[in-house]
Design a protein around this motif. Structure first.
Motif, PDB file in Angstrom:
ATOM      1  N   PHE A  56       0.844  -1.187   0.000  1.00  0.00           N
ATOM      2  CA  PHE A  56       0.000   0.000   0.000  1.00  0.00           C
ATOM      3  C   PHE A  56       0.879   1.237   0.000  1.00  0.00           C
ATOM      4  N   ASP A  57       0.533   2.181  -0.856  1.00  0.00           N
ATOM      5  CA  ASP A  57       1.183   3.487  -0.893  1.00  0.00           C
ATOM      6  C   ASP A  57       0.239   4.420  -1.644  1.00  0.00           C
ATOM      7  N   VAL A 109      -2.321  -1.575  -3.592  1.00  0.00           N
ATOM      8  CA  VAL A 109      -3.399  -0.609  -3.406  1.00  0.00           C
ATOM      9  C   VAL A 109      -2.775   0.776  -3.395  1.00  0.00           C
ATOM     10  N   ALA A 110      -3.371   1.697  -4.159  1.00  0.00           N
ATOM     11  CA  ALA A 110      -2.887   3.077  -4.231  1.00  0.00           C
ATOM     12  C   ALA A 110      -4.088   4.026  -4.295  1.00  0.00           C
ATOM     13  N   HIS A 111      -3.832   5.284  -4.003  1.00  0.00           N
ATOM     14  CA  HIS A 111      -4.855   6.308  -4.219  1.00  0.00           C
ATOM     15  C   HIS A 111      -4.870   6.708  -5.696  1.00  0.00           C
ATOM     16  N   LEU A 168      -5.329   8.326   3.930  1.00  0.00           N
ATOM     17  CA  LEU A 168      -4.251   7.484   4.469  1.00  0.00           C
ATOM     18  C   LEU A 168      -2.918   7.875   3.843  1.00  0.00           C
ATOM     19  N   THR A 169      -1.890   8.016   4.675  1.00  0.00           N
ATOM     20  CA  THR A 169      -0.600   8.523   4.183  1.00  0.00           C
ATOM     21  C   THR A 169       0.593   7.641   4.532  1.00  0.00           C
ATOM     22  N   ASP A 170       0.363   6.487   5.159  1.00  0.00           N
ATOM     23  CA  ASP A 170       1.508   5.629   5.421  1.00  0.00           C
ATOM     24  C   ASP A 170       1.801   4.795   4.180  1.00  0.00           C
ATOM     25  N   PHE A 229       6.423   5.428   7.859  1.00  0.00           N
ATOM     26  CA  PHE A 229       5.370   5.953   8.713  1.00  0.00           C
ATOM     27  C   PHE A 229       4.528   7.020   8.015  1.00  0.00           C
ATOM     28  N   HIS A 230       5.124   7.704   7.038  1.00  0.00           N
ATOM     29  CA  HIS A 230       4.401   8.686   6.228  1.00  0.00           C
ATOM     30  C   HIS A 230       4.998   8.656   4.827  1.00  0.00           C
ATOM     31  N   CYS A 231       4.148   8.690   3.815  1.00  0.00           N
ATOM     32  CA  CYS A 231       4.608   8.547   2.433  1.00  0.00           C
ATOM     33  C   CYS A 231       5.531   9.670   1.971  1.00  0.00           C
TER      34      CYS A 231
END
Length: 156
Positions: free
Chosen positions: A30-31, A61-63, A98-100, A114-116
């Motif tokens: 995920f990112d 999975v991505a935005h 979500l930003t991790d 912890f954060h993208c």
């Protein structure tokens, strides 16, 4: 259990390569956009192809898929070659905050930022008990997705 922290791009890439090379059955990633993952690099392409050639399954999975489509032509070829083993999904708006960023290999290995927007994170290997809660979170994220990047959609 092997565990260590990182705070640089090179540190993240090295731990990600470790996770890819150790995994045999599943990779769950995920990112927000996989922009810093270098999934289309020569090295990661080779690792992913070896993983998939032996029947592994890759789930992303991505935005947004825009950066993969623009910056990772090798990954797009990999998607075309192994479309039966790779599934790319996009999040629904409800979880767009979500930003991790993380990769879980075989439910035993974990690389997490912890954060993208930053490279600070941790890698944990050979520790299924340490990956369980994040794996459950990934499954919850997956449930809030729709089909994303596909070989036919990219024009390949």
């Amino acid at each position: 259990m092997d565990s260590d922290r990182f705070d640089t791009r090179a540190g993240f890439q090295a731990r990600l390569e470790d996770c890819l090379s150790r995994s045999r059955m599943t990779l769950a990633m995920f990112d927000p956009d996989f922009g810093w993952w270098e999934l289309g690099s020569i090295g990661n392409d080779a690792l992913l192809r070896a993983f998939l050639r032996h029947g592994g399954r890759l789930k992303l999975v991505a935005h947004s898929n825009a950066r993969l489509e623009r910056d990772a032509p090798r990954f797009l070829r990999l998607l075309q070659d192994y479309s039966h083993l790779v599934e790319c999904r996009l999040t629904n708006g409800s979880i767009g905050h979500l930003t991790d960023s993380f990769c879980i290999g075989d439910s035993h290995h974990l690389v997490r930022r912890f954060h993208c927007d930053h490279f600070r994170g941790e890698a944990i290997f050979h520790a299924p008990s340490s990956t369980q809660s994040l794996l459950e979170r990934y499954q919850s994220i997956w449930a809030e997705t729709r089909p994303g990047l596909q070989a036919g959609v990219t024009g390949l």
